[in-house]
Write an enzyme that holds these catalytic residues in place. Structure first.
Site, PDB file in Angstrom:
ATOM      1  N   CYS A  26      37.641  54.223   9.086  1.00 45.64           N
ATOM      2  CA  CYS A  26      37.391  52.802   9.323  1.00 45.64           C
ATOM      3  C   CYS A  26      36.538  52.617  10.568  1.00 45.64           C
ATOM      4  CB  CYS A  26      38.704  52.062   9.550  1.00 45.64           C
ATOM      5  SG  CYS A  26      39.691  51.871   8.079  1.00 45.64           S
ATOM      6  N   GLN A 101      36.206  55.289  -0.823  1.00 45.34           N
ATOM      7  CA  GLN A 101      37.661  55.134  -0.846  1.00 45.34           C
ATOM      8  C   GLN A 101      37.981  53.657  -1.049  1.00 45.34           C
ATOM      9  OE1 GLN A 101      40.158  55.308   2.753  1.00 45.34           O
ATOM     10  NE2 GLN A 101      41.410  56.862   1.748  1.00 45.34           N
ATOM     11  N   TYR A 183      49.593  51.837   3.075  1.00 42.18           N
ATOM     12  CA  TYR A 183      48.885  50.689   2.485  1.00 42.18           C
ATOM     13  C   TYR A 183      49.493  50.357   1.120  1.00 42.18           C
ATOM     14  CZ  TYR A 183      46.055  51.353   6.561  1.00 42.18           C
ATOM     15  OH  TYR A 183      45.680  51.472   7.872  1.00 42.18           O
ATOM     16  N   ARG A 231      44.210  59.556  -2.482  1.00 45.58           N
ATOM     17  CA  ARG A 231      44.766  60.070  -1.222  1.00 45.58           C
ATOM     18  C   ARG A 231      46.232  59.656  -1.169  1.00 45.58           C
ATOM     19  NH1 ARG A 231      42.610  60.209   5.039  1.00 45.58           N
ATOM     20  NH2 ARG A 231      41.738  62.155   4.268  1.00 45.58           N
ATOM     21  N   GLY A 324      37.860  64.580   9.970  1.00 40.14           N
ATOM     22  CA  GLY A 324      37.569  63.252  10.479  1.00 40.14           C
ATOM     23  C   GLY A 324      36.963  63.338  11.863  1.00 40.14           C
TER      24      GLY A 324
HETATM   25  C1  FMN Z   1      38.598  56.244  13.451  1.00 34.78           C
HETATM   26  C2  FMN Z   1      39.416  56.673  12.273  1.00 34.78           C
HETATM   27  C3  FMN Z   1      39.447  55.873  11.144  1.00 34.78           C
HETATM   28  C4  FMN Z   1      40.174  56.264  10.010  1.00 34.78           C
HETATM   29  N1  FMN Z   1      40.124  55.513   8.862  1.00 34.78           N
HETATM   30  C5  FMN Z   1      40.671  55.974   7.719  1.00 34.78           C
HETATM   31  C6  FMN Z   1      40.431  55.345   6.481  1.00 34.78           C
HETATM   32  O1  FMN Z   1      39.649  54.398   6.376  1.00 34.78           O
HETATM   33  N2  FMN Z   1      41.057  55.836   5.381  1.00 34.78           N
HETATM   34  C7  FMN Z   1      41.869  56.941   5.447  1.00 34.78           C
HETATM   35  O2  FMN Z   1      42.425  57.343   4.429  1.00 34.78           O
HETATM   36  N3  FMN Z   1      42.079  57.577   6.617  1.00 34.78           N
HETATM   37  C8  FMN Z   1      41.475  57.148   7.733  1.00 34.78           C
HETATM   38  N4  FMN Z   1      41.612  57.853   8.890  1.00 34.78           N
HETATM   39  C9  FMN Z   1      42.309  59.153   8.853  1.00 34.78           C
HETATM   40  C10 FMN Z   1      41.272  60.279   8.649  1.00 34.78           C
HETATM   41  O3  FMN Z   1      40.623  60.164   7.403  1.00 34.78           O
HETATM   42  C11 FMN Z   1      41.958  61.655   8.741  1.00 34.78           C
HETATM   43  O4  FMN Z   1      42.877  61.762   7.696  1.00 34.78           O
HETATM   44  C12 FMN Z   1      42.660  61.851  10.080  1.00 34.78           C
HETATM   45  O5  FMN Z   1      41.836  61.447  11.152  1.00 34.78           O
HETATM   46  C13 FMN Z   1      43.097  63.295  10.293  1.00 34.78           C
HETATM   47  O6  FMN Z   1      41.978  64.152  10.236  1.00 34.78           O
HETATM   48  P1  FMN Z   1      41.252  64.725  11.588  1.00 34.78           P
HETATM   49  O7  FMN Z   1      42.319  65.403  12.391  1.00 34.78           O
HETATM   50  O8  FMN Z   1      40.215  65.658  11.035  1.00 34.78           O
HETATM   51  O9  FMN Z   1      40.647  63.557  12.307  1.00 34.78           O
HETATM   52  C14 FMN Z   1      40.926  57.456  10.033  1.00 34.78           C
HETATM   53  C15 FMN Z   1      40.921  58.245  11.194  1.00 34.78           C
HETATM   54  C16 FMN Z   1      40.163  57.872  12.290  1.00 34.78           C
HETATM   55  C17 FMN Z   1      40.128  58.784  13.496  1.00 34.78           C
END
Ligand code: FMN
Length: 367
Positions: A26, A101, A183, A231, A324
């Site tokens: 997001c 998504q 959600y 997811r 992410g």
């Molecule tokens: C800024 C930010 C926004 C995120 N927005 C979403 C999202 O829109 N949908 C989702 O399923 N997960 C979202 N996440 C979770 C990430 O997709 C991911 O699952 C999570 O950050 C863990 O992975 P990482 O350790 O590689 O960051 C978001 C994470 C971050 C940091």
């Protein structure tokens, strides 16, 4: 041995050039759900970073389905046109397969952005009535949602389906339904948030019914070649919540309905959760879902190193590895992973002179 992380992976009508996925993230800067120049820059740069698959952030299927006023949406012609501009750019200049998504925030909607505290909108901040399986707020200080009746169930299913049709029209190769992080669709799955006494509540099978109905409707609306996955949160990390065993059962049901992959995350449903964060902490859930249901899985969560990602694919714990924050930190993460693992990966033609083959500086940097 050629790198497993850089081997292609077929998903229905599309083949990902490698196993690296940019996880949905997001951005909170959409205007009435429409993508802005930020999205063009953000997704544009990530599309040419050589990951095999790039996801948009959670994209709401209705204005009420957004988390915040700044969330991306795909519920109007204006939203479709704005996102179309971004998709066209990514297609023209990027190398990634494009995924979207689709999401509905349910009772976690009508909220402030994380930077503004992530709490419920107050009077004067244009709050809206949120929807959920039961009239139970997410936590103290949160809006009490409206429990969905037959009309709302039909309307939201229609909104998911309509948004998927818009996504297909825009040329997305792949769609992911957000059933995780507390959600709306996750709210139906978990016994903590779903206290219904109709056919959509009660036993595990009944709590899965609405998310599965939404999945079926979206699958039927998408072109046959467009991949569709979900997811999930494998656990709520709260006593009495949704469990990994239920996640496996859901994955089996989804597989029978033509689901192409399950992207395995965790948590987000209940503020009482205790999450044991650590490198790759959610990978065992992806491995369990893959092993016990036979569906392809995507692992995510604190995966930061090329060798770590390679190891997950080699071990067969997951077919795809989503990142992410590591990719936000380094949009060229896949370039560097390729160099570290001795693999090759396409560069956008404009940037090809930075490829290790043509740029002696790359070797000096790695040394
Ligand atoms: C800024 C930010 C926004 C995120 N927005 C979403 C999202 O829109 N949908 C989702 O399923 N997960 C979202 N996440 C979770 C990430 O997709 C991911 O699952 C999570 O950050 C863990 O992975 P990482 O350790 O590689 O960051 C978001 C994470 C971050 C940091």
């Amino acid at each position: 041995m050629p790198s497993a992380l850089f081997s292609p992976f077929p998903l229905r009508g599309v083949t990902l050039p490698n196993r690296i996925v940019v996880s949905p993230m997001c951005q909170y800067v959409a205007e009435d759900g429409s993508a802005t120049d930020w999205h063009l820059m953000h997704l544009g740069q990530l599309a040419m970073g050589a990951a095999g698959l790039l996801f948009t952030e959670a994209t709401a299927v209705s204005a009420e389905g957004r988390i915040t006023h700044g969330c991306l949406g795909l519920y109007s012609d204006a939203n479709e046109a704005a996102l179309g501009r971004v998709v066209q750019f990514c297609r023209r200049h990027g190398v990634a397969v494009l995924g979207i998504q689709l999401a509905h925030a349910g009772r976690k909607g009508s909220a402030r952005t994380p930077l503004a505290g992530g709490t419920a909108l107050a009077e004067g901040e244009r709050p809206w009535t949120t929807l959920a399986p039961s009239a139970l707020p997410y936590g103290p200080g949160w809006h009490t949602p409206q429990a969905m009746g037959a009309a709302e169930l039909a309307a939201v299913k229609g909104q998911f389906t309509e948004a998927a049709m818009r996504a297909a029209r825009l040329g997305f190769d792949l769609v992911e339904l957000h059933m995780a992080h507390g959600y709306l669709l996750h709210q139906f799955l978990s016994p903590i948030s779903n206290r219904r006494d109709d056919q959509y509540g009660g036993a595990s099978e009944s709590r899965m019914r609405y998310p599965l109905e939404v999945f079926e409707s979206v699958r039927a609306a998408l072109p046959p070649g467009t991949a569709l996955g979900v997811r999930v949160s494998a656990t709520d990390w709260v006593e009495g919540g949704w469990t990994p065993a239920e996640t496996v059962a859901l994955a089996k049901r989804l597989k029978a309905l033509g689901c192409d992959f399950v992207d395995v995350s965790s948590g987000g449903l209940d503020p009482r959760q205790k999450v044991p964060l650590g490198p790759g902490y959610q990978v065992p859930f992806a491995a369990q879902v893959k092993r016990e249901s036979g569906i392809p899985t995507m692992a995510v969560g604190l995966i930061t190193e090329a060798e770590q990602a390679e190891g997950i694919v080699v071990a067969g714990d997951a077919d795809l590895v989503a990142l992410g924050r590591a990719i936000m930190d380094d949009p060229r993460w896949a370039w560097r992973a390729a160099a570290a693992l001795g693999a090759d990966t396409p560069y956008a033609s404009q940037y090809v002179r930075a490829h290790p083959k043509f740029w002696p500086g790359a070797r000096r940097k790695a040394a």
